[in-house]
Design an enzyme around this catalytic site. Structure first.
Site, PDB file in Angstrom:
ATOM      1  N   GLY A   1       4.223   2.212   2.159  1.00 50.19           N
ATOM      2  CA  GLY A   1       5.377   2.645   1.363  1.00 50.19           C
ATOM      3  C   GLY A   1       5.898   3.993   1.843  1.00 50.19           C
ATOM      4  O   GLY A   1       7.103   4.218   1.962  1.00 50.19           O
TER       5      GLY A   1
ATOM      6  N   SER B   1       0.820  -1.208   0.000  1.00 43.48           N
ATOM      7  CA  SER B   1       0.000   0.000   0.000  1.00 43.48           C
ATOM      8  C   SER B   1       0.858   1.264   0.000  1.00 43.48           C
ATOM      9  O   SER B   1       1.984   1.272   0.496  1.00 43.48           O
ATOM     10  CB  SER B   1      -0.907   0.000   1.228  1.00 43.48           C
ATOM     11  OG  SER B   1      -0.124   0.034   2.396  1.00 43.48           O
ATOM     12  N   THR B   2       0.292   2.337  -0.537  1.00 51.91           N
ATOM     13  CA  THR B   2       1.002   3.617  -0.572  1.00 51.91           C
ATOM     14  C   THR B   2       1.276   4.104   0.847  1.00 51.91           C
ATOM     15  O   THR B   2       2.347   4.659   1.127  1.00 51.91           O
ATOM     16  CB  THR B   2       0.166   4.641  -1.365  1.00 51.91           C
ATOM     17  OG1 THR B   2       0.068   4.170  -2.714  1.00 51.91           O
ATOM     18  CG2 THR B   2       0.800   6.016  -1.365  1.00 51.91           C
ATOM     19  N   GLU B   3       0.343   3.836   1.741  1.00 50.41           N
ATOM     20  CA  GLU B   3       0.495   4.288   3.121  1.00 50.41           C
ATOM     21  C   GLU B   3       1.748   3.673   3.776  1.00 50.41           C
ATOM     22  O   GLU B   3       2.574   4.379   4.356  1.00 50.41           O
ATOM     23  CB  GLU B   3      -0.763   3.867   3.879  1.00 50.41           C
ATOM     24  CG  GLU B   3      -0.883   4.410   5.258  1.00 50.41           C
ATOM     25  CD  GLU B   3      -2.026   3.691   5.995  1.00 50.41           C
ATOM     26  OE1 GLU B   3      -2.826   2.995   5.352  1.00 50.41           O
ATOM     27  OE2 GLU B   3      -2.061   3.832   7.223  1.00 50.41           O
TER      28      GLU B   3
ATOM     29  N   CYS C   1      -2.536  -4.365  -8.327  1.00 51.28           N
ATOM     30  CA  CYS C   1      -2.187  -2.947  -8.189  1.00 51.28           C
ATOM     31  C   CYS C   1      -2.423  -2.185  -9.499  1.00 51.28           C
ATOM     32  O   CYS C   1      -2.758  -1.014  -9.488  1.00 51.28           O
ATOM     33  CB  CYS C   1      -0.756  -2.795  -7.721  1.00 51.28           C
ATOM     34  SG  CYS C   1       0.391  -3.803  -8.653  1.00 51.28           S
TER      35      CYS C   1
ATOM     36  N   GLU D   1      -8.059   3.185  -4.113  1.00 46.67           N
ATOM     37  CA  GLU D   1      -7.835   1.815  -4.568  1.00 46.67           C
ATOM     38  C   GLU D   1      -8.757   0.890  -3.776  1.00 46.67           C
ATOM     39  O   GLU D   1      -8.584   0.725  -2.576  1.00 46.67           O
ATOM     40  CB  GLU D   1      -6.367   1.451  -4.324  1.00 46.67           C
ATOM     41  CG  GLU D   1      -5.953   0.173  -4.977  1.00 46.67           C
ATOM     42  CD  GLU D   1      -4.474  -0.127  -4.798  1.00 46.67           C
ATOM     43  OE1 GLU D   1      -3.940   0.101  -3.698  1.00 46.67           O
ATOM     44  OE2 GLU D   1      -3.849  -0.599  -5.762  1.00 46.67           O
TER      45      GLU D   1
HETATM   46  P1  NDP Z   1       0.290  -3.426   3.266  1.00 42.88           P
HETATM   47  O1  NDP Z   1       0.978  -2.364   2.535  1.00 42.88           O
HETATM   48  O2  NDP Z   1       0.008  -3.245   4.712  1.00 42.88           O
HETATM   49  O3  NDP Z   1       1.087  -4.806   3.138  1.00 42.88           O
HETATM   50  C1  NDP Z   1       2.134  -5.084   2.242  1.00 42.88           C
HETATM   51  C2  NDP Z   1       3.273  -5.773   2.981  1.00 42.88           C
HETATM   52  O4  NDP Z   1       3.889  -4.859   3.895  1.00 42.88           O
HETATM   53  C3  NDP Z   1       2.834  -6.961   3.841  1.00 42.88           C
HETATM   54  O5  NDP Z   1       3.839  -7.931   3.856  1.00 42.88           O
HETATM   55  C4  NDP Z   1       2.688  -6.299   5.190  1.00 42.88           C
HETATM   56  O6  NDP Z   1       2.690  -7.194   6.258  1.00 42.88           O
HETATM   57  C5  NDP Z   1       3.890  -5.385   5.208  1.00 42.88           C
HETATM   58  N1  NDP Z   1       3.836  -4.282   6.145  1.00 42.88           N
HETATM   59  C6  NDP Z   1       2.761  -3.766   6.806  1.00 42.88           C
HETATM   60  N2  NDP Z   1       3.136  -2.718   7.565  1.00 42.88           N
HETATM   61  C7  NDP Z   1       4.477  -2.558   7.392  1.00 42.88           C
HETATM   62  C8  NDP Z   1       5.438  -1.641   7.897  1.00 42.88           C
HETATM   63  N3  NDP Z   1       5.094  -0.653   8.725  1.00 42.88           N
HETATM   64  N4  NDP Z   1       6.721  -1.764   7.512  1.00 42.88           N
HETATM   65  C9  NDP Z   1       7.086  -2.728   6.644  1.00 42.88           C
HETATM   66  N5  NDP Z   1       6.220  -3.627   6.140  1.00 42.88           N
HETATM   67  C10 NDP Z   1       4.927  -3.546   6.493  1.00 42.88           C
HETATM   68  O7  NDP Z   1      -1.056  -3.752   2.522  1.00 42.88           O
HETATM   69  P2  NDP Z   1      -2.354  -4.442   3.151  1.00 42.88           P
HETATM   70  O8  NDP Z   1      -2.150  -5.884   3.080  1.00 42.88           O
HETATM   71  O9  NDP Z   1      -2.688  -3.902   4.502  1.00 42.88           O
HETATM   72  O10 NDP Z   1      -3.475  -3.945   2.160  1.00 42.88           O
HETATM   73  C11 NDP Z   1      -4.072  -2.667   2.356  1.00 42.88           C
HETATM   74  C12 NDP Z   1      -4.329  -2.003   1.044  1.00 42.88           C
HETATM   75  O11 NDP Z   1      -3.104  -1.825   0.362  1.00 42.88           O
HETATM   76  C13 NDP Z   1      -5.169  -2.825   0.082  1.00 42.88           C
HETATM   77  O12 NDP Z   1      -6.514  -2.648   0.304  1.00 42.88           O
HETATM   78  C14 NDP Z   1      -4.720  -2.309  -1.232  1.00 42.88           C
HETATM   79  O13 NDP Z   1      -5.442  -1.154  -1.564  1.00 42.88           O
HETATM   80  C15 NDP Z   1      -3.273  -1.951  -1.011  1.00 42.88           C
HETATM   81  N6  NDP Z   1      -2.329  -2.986  -1.510  1.00 42.88           N
HETATM   82  C16 NDP Z   1      -1.661  -2.729  -2.649  1.00 42.88           C
HETATM   83  C17 NDP Z   1      -0.820  -3.686  -3.170  1.00 42.88           C
HETATM   84  C18 NDP Z   1      -0.074  -3.453  -4.419  1.00 42.88           C
HETATM   85  O14 NDP Z   1       0.408  -4.399  -5.023  1.00 42.88           O
HETATM   86  N7  NDP Z   1       0.089  -2.222  -4.841  1.00 42.88           N
HETATM   87  C19 NDP Z   1      -0.637  -4.992  -2.531  1.00 42.88           C
HETATM   88  C20 NDP Z   1      -1.349  -5.132  -1.291  1.00 42.88           C
HETATM   89  C21 NDP Z   1      -2.167  -4.159  -0.831  1.00 42.88           C
HETATM   90  P3  NDP Z   1       1.263  -7.801   6.670  1.00 42.88           P
HETATM   91  O15 NDP Z   1       0.770  -8.586   5.529  1.00 42.88           O
HETATM   92  O16 NDP Z   1       1.541  -8.645   7.800  1.00 42.88           O
HETATM   93  O17 NDP Z   1       0.388  -6.618   7.007  1.00 42.88           O
END
Ligand code: NDP
Length: 516
Positions: A279, A275-277, A330, A427
């Protein structure tokens, strides 16, 4: 071992089976020749893939560090469930800072030896991994479907062939790095910390690990908490391929583990998809450090259909753009921009096509749309869809029976959407399409670019000159013409604006892992 209450694996308070307001579709065929399913001419007998093909799933997993499966230093464990049934598949360790530290140390110790190997030797390992993936592709495809919820047709025909192709492709680069255009002797960076999402678990692993190893880096990878199983199975493949210990390490856990990994001082490179957040928070935490960062974040792609497009093909492209992988993509074509003069024709054809989509058991080879990956994601899709309705857009789904357990959401299209609606800006990451219209190419460009994201776009027209005119004006990392969601290891992928920076895939993908 305790499972934390905030885990994404845990079902929310609301019922797991969505009661979506499914508006019955106009039957596409007279009832007398139908099969009992509205809008469907033929019925398909179930064609289930055997869950046993996934091989043995252990009841609990530790981390893969220094070539061995090891216990976590902590006591906390998470559970991964089959999103189609809500059955628990396995427990896995919640990685602690100590676990992450051990994994980074193993990768750092392995780095000098791995980096010093001739590229042709590193290539042999990558070729071996690619071949093992091909040999074990049925097992991996079934395991991915069970853990993720995506249809077996997609894991079997899209994910797994692409996973193997990435390892083959980067194996080919390993002994040619001096000719890749990054100077005469490009050097690896060191330990790469890689955090991946749950939408394409094994494919994202391949996108990250293959170029990192080809360029002589060692890695610590954290899979998403809802889909750790194929990464843990990949650890077995790493052992089977005889990769030197510590070159690949897998640490499981939730976002806390990811944060500990990306913040570790001995990491030289961070690669993140999600997620962008998150990232943004990683970029903030790395600011001022010497770590190299690549971010592949969200998207809100416009799929643009002109009045001269072959409508039937465009409709297939629209369906593939948004309903492939339940819309957990994405670069999904989540905004349909259709030229006003063909709006009715396109929407009628789209609804007819949507009425034929089969939603259900991911292991059935006839299934088009599988389960939503987690209860948390389902809640988010429902929330945004409800907001879409509340903001005045018109919602439509074909009549479809959803299974009684698991996480499901019917393919949905919103019409009457305006640029200001949240479903047009945020998204959704689910099978939800927002339809907007335009009159001129300039208006299409304006609307397509009116988003904080910039990952992908699609153009449907028979005019080559218009494709080029549009493509040069669209602020998107990837622009498809007369197709959508096509991936190839030789082609770079990445975004602009809030979709991130850096490229994965192709020759460009090497740069992220080289000191150039
Ligand atoms: P996240 O960005 O939270 O997850 C992506 C990865 O980052 C996971 O392995 C997650 O672990 C990990 N993560 C979470 N927090 C941190 C942190 N602070 N520092 C480092 N790594 C971290 O996405 P979500 O799974 O929560 O999905 C939320 C939204 O994000 C979705 O609804 C979608 O809109 C978007 N998304 C976009 C993607 C893309 O490919 N662009 C892929 C996935 C989601 P964990 O799984 O344990 O949370």
């Amino acid at each position: 071992m305790a499972t934390p209450k905030n885990s994404k694996q845990t079902a929310p308070a609301e019922p797991a089976v969505p009661a979506e307001p499914a508006v019955p579709a106009e039957p596409a065929v007279p009832a007398s020749i139908g099969n009992g399913f509205p809008g469907k001419l033929f019925s398909y007998a179930p064609a289930p893939e055997s869950p046993a093909a996934a091989g043995d799933i252990a009841s609990s997993y530790g981390h893969f560090i220094g070539g061995e499966f090891t216990e976590s230093a902590g006591k906390e464990a998470l559970k991964t469930v089959n999103p189609a049934t809500e059955q628990v598949l396995a427990e896995f360790a919640q990685g602690t800072e100590e676990d992450v530290d051990r994994a980074v140390k193993a990768a750092r110790d392995a780095f000098p030896g791995w980096a010093a190997l001739p590229g042709s030797e590193r290539a042999k390992y990558l070729f071996r991994i690619a071949r093992i993936i091909q040999e074990r592709s049925r097992e991996l495809a079934v395991l991915e479907s069970i853990d993720n919820g995506k249809p077996i047709r997609e894991t079997r025909d899209v994910d797994l062939p692409l996973v193997a192709a990435h390892f083959f492709y980067y194996a080919g680069w390993a002994d040619k790095l001096e000719y890749a255009g990054f100077g005469p002797s490009p050097r690896p960076l060191g330990v790469a910390a890689q955090v991946i999402p749950w939408n394409f678990p094994l494919l994202m692993l391949a996108w990250k690990i293959a170029p990192a190893l080809a360029t002589g880096n060692t890695v610590v990878l954290k899979p998403a908490e809802t889909t750790p199983l194929t990464a843990l199975r990949f650890a077995e493949i790493v052992r089977q391929a005889g990769l030197p210990k510590g070159v690949v390490n897998i640490v499981t856990g939730d976002g806390r583990t990811g944060a500990a990994l990306t913040a570790h001082p001995d990491v030289a490179k961070v690669a993140f998809t999600g997620s962008t957040e998150v990232g943004r928070s990683i970029a903030r935490s790395l600011a001022g450090s010497r770590k190299k960062l690549s971010l592949e974040l969200g998207g809100k792609a416009a799929n643009i259909v002109f009045d001269d497009a072959p409508i039937d093909q465009a409709v297939e492209g629209i369906v593939n753009g948004i309903f492939f992988n339940q819309g957990h993509v994405c670069c999904a074509g989540s905004r349909l921009l259709v030229q006003e003069s063909v709006q009715d024709e396109v929407l009628d054809a789209l609804k007819r096509r949507m009425a034929t989509l089969r939603v259900g058991d991911p292991l059935d080879k006839n299934t088009d749309v599988g389960a939503i990956n987690s209860a948390a994601q389902l809640a988010r899709i429902r929330e945004l869809s409800d907001i879409g309705e509340a903001e005045g857009a018109e919602r439509w789904s074909p009549a479809c029976e959803l299974p009684s357990s698991g996480y499901w959401f019917a393919p949905t299209v919103f019409t009457g959407v305006s640029q200001a609606h949240r479903i047009a800006r945020e998204e959704v990451f689910g099978p939800v399409l927002s339809v907007l219209t335009f009159r001129t190419p300039a208006e299409a460009v304006e609307k397509a670019n009116n988003t904080p994201y910039g990952l992908s776009a699609g153009i449907w027209t028979e005019k080559g000159s218009r494709i080029l005119w549009m493509a040069s004006r669209l602020r998107a990392g990837v622009v498809w013409s007369n197709t959508f969601n096509k991936f190839d290891p030789t082609s770079p992928f990445g975004g602009y604006k809030e979709s991130g920076y850096g490229r994965e895939g192709g020759r460009h993908g090497l740069e992220a892992y080289l000191d150039v």
